[in-house]
Structure formats: structure tokens, C-alpha cells
Design a protein around this motif. Sequence first.
Motif, PDB file in Angstrom:
ATOM      1  N   ARG A 258      14.051  -0.087 -36.089  1.00 51.36           N
ATOM      2  CA  ARG A 258      15.083   0.777 -35.479  1.00 51.36           C
ATOM      3  C   ARG A 258      15.664   0.122 -34.246  1.00 51.36           C
ATOM      4  N   GLY A 259      14.779  -0.310 -33.378  1.00 45.79           N
ATOM      5  CA  GLY A 259      15.220  -0.935 -32.129  1.00 45.79           C
ATOM      6  C   GLY A 259      15.996  -2.209 -32.399  1.00 45.79           C
ATOM      7  N   LEU A 260      15.529  -2.965 -33.370  1.00 47.46           N
ATOM      8  CA  LEU A 260      16.179  -4.234 -33.649  1.00 47.46           C
ATOM      9  C   LEU A 260      17.571  -4.054 -34.260  1.00 47.46           C
ATOM     10  N   CYS A 261      17.704  -3.103 -35.181  1.00 49.21           N
ATOM     11  CA  CYS A 261      19.023  -2.873 -35.806  1.00 49.21           C
ATOM     12  C   CYS A 261      20.044  -2.465 -34.741  1.00 49.21           C
ATOM     13  N   GLN A 262      19.601  -1.596 -33.852  1.00 48.59           N
ATOM     14  CA  GLN A 262      20.492  -1.169 -32.765  1.00 48.59           C
ATOM     15  C   GLN A 262      20.862  -2.362 -31.886  1.00 48.59           C
ATOM     16  N   ALA A 263      19.869  -3.185 -31.562  1.00 46.25           N
ATOM     17  CA  ALA A 263      20.106  -4.344 -30.688  1.00 46.25           C
ATOM     18  C   ALA A 263      21.097  -5.320 -31.327  1.00 46.25           C
ATOM     19  N   PHE A 264      20.911  -5.604 -32.618  1.00 47.57           N
ATOM     20  CA  PHE A 264      21.812  -6.543 -33.299  1.00 47.57           C
ATOM     21  C   PHE A 264      23.249  -6.020 -33.304  1.00 47.57           C
ATOM     22  N   PHE A 265      23.394  -4.719 -33.504  1.00 36.08           N
ATOM     23  CA  PHE A 265      24.744  -4.152 -33.565  1.00 36.08           C
ATOM     24  C   PHE A 265      25.387  -4.159 -32.176  1.00 36.08           C
ATOM     25  N   ASP A 266      24.570  -3.839 -31.158  1.00 40.70           N
ATOM     26  CA  ASP A 266      25.063  -3.915 -29.770  1.00 40.70           C
ATOM     27  C   ASP A 266      25.516  -5.328 -29.437  1.00 40.70           C
ATOM     28  N   LEU A 267      24.675  -6.294 -29.819  1.00 35.79           N
ATOM     29  CA  LEU A 267      24.996  -7.699 -29.524  1.00 35.79           C
ATOM     30  C   LEU A 267      26.300  -8.127 -30.190  1.00 35.79           C
ATOM     31  N   THR A 268      26.532  -7.609 -31.376  1.00 31.86           N
ATOM     32  CA  THR A 268      27.693  -8.055 -32.151  1.00 31.86           C
ATOM     33  C   THR A 268      28.975  -7.346 -31.752  1.00 31.86           C
ATOM     34  N   TYR A 269      28.898  -6.056 -31.506  1.00 31.43           N
ATOM     35  CA  TYR A 269      30.132  -5.286 -31.331  1.00 31.43           C
ATOM     36  C   TYR A 269      30.338  -4.676 -29.940  1.00 31.43           C
ATOM     37  N   ALA A 270      29.270  -4.547 -29.168  1.00 32.66           N
ATOM     38  CA  ALA A 270      29.439  -3.904 -27.858  1.00 32.66           C
ATOM     39  C   ALA A 270      29.818  -4.945 -26.809  1.00 32.66           C
ATOM     40  N   ASP A 271      30.048  -4.479 -25.588  1.00 38.24           N
ATOM     41  CA  ASP A 271      30.396  -5.379 -24.483  1.00 38.24           C
ATOM     42  C   ASP A 271      29.249  -6.360 -24.235  1.00 38.24           C
ATOM     43  N   PRO A 272      29.552  -7.466 -23.546  1.00 40.91           N
ATOM     44  CA  PRO A 272      28.482  -8.428 -23.254  1.00 40.91           C
ATOM     45  C   PRO A 272      27.385  -7.814 -22.373  1.00 40.91           C
ATOM     46  N   TYR A 273      26.243  -8.485 -22.397  1.00 39.35           N
ATOM     47  CA  TYR A 273      25.096  -8.067 -21.585  1.00 39.35           C
ATOM     48  C   TYR A 273      25.483  -8.024 -20.103  1.00 39.35           C
ATOM     49  N   PRO A 274      25.099  -7.077 -19.336  1.00 41.06           N
ATOM     50  CA  PRO A 274      24.227  -5.953 -19.691  1.00 41.06           C
ATOM     51  C   PRO A 274      25.010  -4.674 -20.048  1.00 41.06           C
ATOM     52  N   ASN A 275      26.342  -4.691 -19.850  1.00 42.60           N
ATOM     53  CA  ASN A 275      27.097  -3.442 -20.034  1.00 42.60           C
ATOM     54  C   ASN A 275      27.074  -2.921 -21.472  1.00 42.60           C
ATOM     55  N   GLY A 276      26.950  -3.837 -22.417  1.00 45.62           N
ATOM     56  CA  GLY A 276      27.006  -3.419 -23.817  1.00 45.62           C
ATOM     57  C   GLY A 276      25.738  -2.789 -24.346  1.00 45.62           C
ATOM     58  N   MET A 277      24.680  -2.872 -23.570  1.00 47.12           N
ATOM     59  CA  MET A 277      23.410  -2.309 -24.062  1.00 47.12           C
ATOM     60  C   MET A 277      23.534  -0.797 -24.238  1.00 47.12           C
ATOM     61  N   ASP A 278      22.893  -0.302 -25.288  1.00 47.84           N
ATOM     62  CA  ASP A 278      22.849   1.142 -25.582  1.00 47.84           C
ATOM     63  C   ASP A 278      24.205   1.736 -25.947  1.00 47.84           C
ATOM     64  N   THR A 279      25.084   0.922 -26.462  1.00 50.35           N
ATOM     65  CA  THR A 279      26.357   1.465 -26.948  1.00 50.35           C
ATOM     66  C   THR A 279      26.146   2.203 -28.270  1.00 50.35           C
ATOM     67  N   PHE A 280      25.219   1.677 -29.054  1.00 52.06           N
ATOM     68  CA  PHE A 280      24.965   2.274 -30.375  1.00 52.06           C
ATOM     69  C   PHE A 280      23.545   2.823 -30.421  1.00 52.06           C
ATOM     70  N   VAL A 281      23.291   3.606 -31.452  1.00 50.04           N
ATOM     71  CA  VAL A 281      21.953   4.162 -31.634  1.00 50.04           C
ATOM     72  C   VAL A 281      21.583   4.019 -33.116  1.00 50.04           C
ATOM     73  N   CYS A 282      20.295   3.842 -33.381  1.00 56.19           N
ATOM     74  CA  CYS A 282      19.863   3.673 -34.773  1.00 56.19           C
ATOM     75  C   CYS A 282      18.901   4.796 -35.168  1.00 56.19           C
ATOM     76  N   GLN A 283      19.138   5.346 -36.321  1.00 54.36           N
ATOM     77  CA  GLN A 283      18.223   6.349 -36.878  1.00 54.36           C
ATOM     78  C   GLN A 283      17.634   5.818 -38.173  1.00 54.36           C
ATOM     79  N   GLN A 284      16.353   6.066 -38.363  1.00 55.56           N
ATOM     80  CA  GLN A 284      15.738   5.686 -39.636  1.00 55.56           C
ATOM     81  C   GLN A 284      15.876   6.869 -40.591  1.00 55.56           C
ATOM     82  N   THR A 285      16.423   6.634 -41.761  1.00 52.43           N
ATOM     83  CA  THR A 285      16.632   7.727 -42.714  1.00 52.43           C
ATOM     84  C   THR A 285      15.668   7.675 -43.896  1.00 52.43           C
ATOM     85  N   LYS A 286      15.098   6.502 -44.155  1.00 50.31           N
ATOM     86  CA  LYS A 286      14.106   6.369 -45.230  1.00 50.31           C
ATOM     87  C   LYS A 286      13.047   5.378 -44.790  1.00 50.31           C
ATOM     88  N   GLY A 287      11.858   5.510 -45.359  1.00 56.15           N
ATOM     89  CA  GLY A 287      10.809   4.564 -44.991  1.00 56.15           C
ATOM     90  C   GLY A 287       9.788   4.407 -46.095  1.00 56.15           C
TER      91      GLY A 287
END
Lengths: 193, 265
Positions: free
Chosen positions: A149-178
Amino acid sequence: MTVMRDTVVKSLAKINIQGDENGLIPEYDVLVNQLPAALLNLFSERLMAAAPPERKATVADGLVRAAYECGYHTGCGIITSEAFNDVVLPMVTEGEKDILRGAFAAFTAWGWAKSGIVQLKDGERMVIRANDYYEADSGGDGLRAYMLRGLCQAFFDLTYADPYPNGMDTFVCQQTKGIEAGDPHGEFVVTKK
Amino acid sequence: MPNRAERLQVTDTTHFLKGSLSLTNITDLVQFLAASYKSGMIHLTRHPGGVEGKIFFLAGTITNVTTDTLSGLDALSDILNWNQGEFQYNPDVTSIDKNVGLSVQHAIIEAAVLYDHRSEVVKQESTTHTGTTIDVTSDERSTEMETSQRDSTTVLNDLLMIPGIDAVVVVGRDGFVIESAGNSSRINIDELGASLAHASNAIEEMGSELKVNTFQDMFIEYGKAVIMCRPIGDAIAAVIAPDASKLGIIRHKTKKYFEELALLF
């Protein structure tokens, strides 16, 4: 042409990994450890078991947060690494989408989770599926792939959000199946916060 | 429309093969008769409406197809979608006129392609008339997935119910195996995923270079397996069959499921 997972996995698998005297691997601008996955699972399981019912959600969020911090910095190291530049970037033709494909291929090559993109809406939403990940073997209740969960959110932030550190926590990840909850695979949905 | 050119050499009508279209699939029937290199004519009557159709074939080749209003592949395309009515197989009836002239497999595939195109035109006309256009660009796929009623696992399991399909796999453009179902013991699914991604990328590049639009279908026939794949949204779906004998019907019957999968990926 797009990023081909098998090419990335095969190329990265050839890289010789040598830990230092402390067992740490200086790679991707971070120190990767070689602790057994079972230990990480046990750590999460005991933390969750020790938490009183009213604090379990907070503890789970803390585990995701730890994974996010780790994933953000490791992910940044991955996509700016020499290996990534040599192996993945020549295949990038679809911009950010291919960067993410390459990142998840690298993630798979390192043995963290056999995972990839199922669906992607540029800068808005991503669905990741994982067919094999170490948290699937963890003890406890419910969906508990905190690392993924944490990693998927981090990868998406890194790719689409603002550069570090402002882009952190732009997105959120939910696990729907496991797999750990009896589903055939793990599924993770990243959306805007 | 009576076929004036047909030549009848009928001696005994009691041994004709006949039955109901609700119980027998026309594609199966034609393939079955063609596989045994029979020659003759299948006479069909569609219900309701009483529309009549005739399929003539000669030693594994469909030579002539007609309905009351259509002829050739247009007629075959129409007939393959009849599911209510009766049929009767008349051996040794041949047609002098030839309006198809393709092997049964080839004719069925061509008819299915024709049907696809016709359905597409009807759909476009329908949306033009109603003014409700569905945007199917890649950016909107997520929204469509949310409105879908069935998940991919259910659709894949439905695909496996089609006779002749051993396994189904959905692969990302990067070769990531998103989902698979069925008996795939003969094939390494991860290797298949990677190979399909490489192949479809190469084919798309070729199509782009040749300026012949995006690729729609790919058939690969090996000695022990046939792989048919098609782009679905941002992924690729592939079905694996043990042989090519049912390729026509597989292509025809998988179409609606592939369309459903396209909304999910």
C-alpha cells in the motif's frame, strides 16, 4: 514499444548484490537490508496484535506510513539509478506510464512483490495487482499488505505529484483485495487524497 | 431466394441430417460437416420470420451462401447469428454459382469480421441518433470500469466455457500477466505474457509504419496450440486452444467477452 517487464527483470537480476559488513546493500541511494520477510511479517503481526481495538487503524496507518517513506526514497533511487537509466529508459515511449511500468518491474526483479499495473488514468488513478508478495504469508486479520500500500502510493506520488518534499502525500492507496484474506490476488487502488 | 443454379441429386430424403437451431450451433454444424469433407447444402429456416438460407459446400470449402435478401459472406455473416429455427443437411446438392469460395474456417472468420464491422456501424449510427456518445479513449477507461457489472474473473470463466478454449490470459502492454484462467499446463503463462507483449508491440509498430490502423486480432498457430489474441483497452487478451479446428467459432463467440474485458482494462 513500451517498457517490457521481462527485459527489465532479466537485466536487473544479473546485477551482483553484495552486502557490506553490516549486511546492508548500498543501492538506489538507500541502504537495502537482507532481513527475512518472515521477520517483517512477524513485526507487523505483533504490532497489530498488541494494539487495542480502537488503535488498530492508527497502527495500520503507521505501518503504511513506514512503507511509504521507505518506498518514496527507494523508488526515487530506483528511477534515478544508473541501472534504470541503462535498462528502462531506452524503452520508455509513453512517459510517466512507462516509468511506472519500469518501477514495478524493478520492484518485481528485487523480489518484493510480483506486481504490475492493471489500469492507469494519468495523474489521477492507478490499479495495481500483485500475484505474489511476502505479506500474503503474514498472520493476522483482514487486508494487511501495508508495505505494498505504502509503496504504490509512493510510486504514484513520485511519478505524478510535485517534486520532493511538496509532492508527498498527494495520493492515497487503498487495498481492495488480498491473497492473505482469501482473494486470488492483491489489488491496490491509488487515488487523489 | 431460390437458388436457380443448384443441382439436385437427391434419392432418399429419410436419411437427411436435420434439427433445431436452438439446439445446434450453425458454426459447429458447418465445421463438423466440413471436417469430414462432406459436400452438400444446409437449408435453414429462421424463426420468427421464416427467412430461408442456404449454405453450399464442397469438400471442405463453402462455395455459395444465400438468404432471402443477402448473398455471399454477407449472408453467411447473417446466418451465423441465427439461433432459432430449423436446419436440414442435404448431401450431394451442389451449387453451380460461386459467391464465397473459401475454406470453412476462413469463411467463418471473414463472416465474423464482417459481422463485427456491421455491428460497429450500427452502434455508431445508434449513438449518433441518440446523441449519447461513449468516449472510449484511454483516459476514460477507469470510469467505464466502475460502471461495469461483472469482474474480470467472471468474464474469463465465461470465456473458458466456450468449446475449444483451454486457457485465457490477460496481459498488460508491458507483459505483466494481469489474470489467467483455465488449464495452461502446456504453456508457461509468464513466458506467454512476455512474448505476447513483445509480439503485439512489434505488430503495432508495423501497423503504424504501414499506416494500416491499429491491430485488431492476432492468430498464431503452432503444432500443439493455437493462440488468438486481441487488444482489450490498455491490455491484451489471449485465448489458447489445442488446435485450429474451432478457431472460427472461438473468434465469433469470444467477441462479446473481449468487448466486456475492454471496459475493465
